[in-house]
Write a protein that holds these residues in place. Structure first.
Motif, short mmCIF file in Angstrom:
data_model
loop_
_atom_site.label_atom_id
_atom_site.label_comp_id
_atom_site.label_asym_id
_atom_site.label_seq_id
_atom_site.Cartn_x
_atom_site.Cartn_y
_atom_site.Cartn_z
N UNK A 50 -3.92 3.55 1.57
CA UNK A 50 -3.35 4.46 0.59
C UNK A 50 -1.87 4.17 0.45
N UNK A 51 -1.40 4.18 -0.78
CA UNK A 51 0.00 3.91 -1.05
C UNK A 51 0.58 5.01 -1.92
N UNK A 69 5.00 2.30 -1.18
CA UNK A 69 5.03 2.52 0.27
C UNK A 69 3.62 2.78 0.76
N UNK A 70 3.23 2.08 1.82
CA UNK A 70 1.91 2.31 2.42
C UNK A 70 2.02 3.59 3.24
N UNK A 112 -5.31 4.61 -3.83
CA UNK A 112 -5.97 3.77 -2.83
C UNK A 112 -6.05 2.34 -3.34
N UNK A 113 -5.70 1.39 -2.49
CA UNK A 113 -5.80 -0.03 -2.86
C UNK A 113 -7.27 -0.40 -2.98
N UNK A 114 -7.66 -0.88 -4.15
CA UNK A 114 -9.03 -1.31 -4.40
C UNK A 114 -9.18 -2.81 -4.17
N UNK A 115 -8.16 -3.55 -4.60
CA UNK A 115 -8.16 -5.01 -4.45
C UNK A 115 -6.72 -5.48 -4.35
#
Length: 174
Positions: A157-158, A92-93, A118-121
């Motif tokens: 962020x998820x 979930x974002x 945190x989404x890096x890529x």
């Protein structure tokens, strides 16, 4: 009377509009999976309990309950093995009050482990997210349906809520 009712309804819709647009700006939660593969040397095998204890290249020791015991009869102490663990997750974002994602430490709730990262890529074609946890470790989650990952971008962020069941397979190393 109709004008008053219309005014109340219009007022309610106008008041709710920011809430709807806030929720709509976040991608919908989606299902995914995390796969970890590692090689090691078998310290011990318990055929009855379908468990194996392995020592990795750095000398770390871990025990696993094997959910796919088809190769377990071939595994003996001292063998080199390849372990594959797969875990389903719901991603979930998140958005904090300041409009940015929030960070948190891993949480254990009712046998469901969740972590904020945190989404890096993001590889939108394959649906794979490279995520960085609060400790700085990067891990990968593959979205079950790559199209549902489309709204996730680096920096978001998820929350990753892992299913309690972990599928573990062990096989002789090639």
């Amino acid at each position: 009377m109709k004008d008053k009712a219309f005014g109340i309804i219009a007022g309610a819709l106008i008041a709710a509009a920011p809430l709807v647009s806030f929720a709509a700006s976040l991608p919908a939660p989606f299902e995914g999976s995390s796969t970890l593969q590692a090689d090691g040397v078998v310290k011990s095998v318990d055929q009855a309990k379908h468990s194996v204890t392995v020592i990795d290249a750095q000398g770390g020791e871990a025990s696993f309950n094997v959910t796919d015991p088809s190769n377990l009869a071939q595994i003996k102490q001292g063998n080199k093995v390849h372990i594959r663990m797969m875990r389903n997750a719901m991603i979930s974002v998140m958005r904090g009050a300041d409009g940015h994602g929030t960070a948190a430490q891993p949480v254990q709730q009712n046998t469901v482990q969740s972590v904020t990262a945190e989404a890096q890529a993001v590889d939108h074609a394959s649906g794979v997210l490279a995520l960085k946890d609060p400790n700085g470790s990067v891990f990968h989650i593959r979205g079950r349906e790559p199209a549902k990952v489309a709204g996730v971008t680096p920096g978001m962020h998820v929350s990753v809520a892992y299913a309690p069941q972990v599928n573990v397979a062990v096989a002789p190393a090639q």
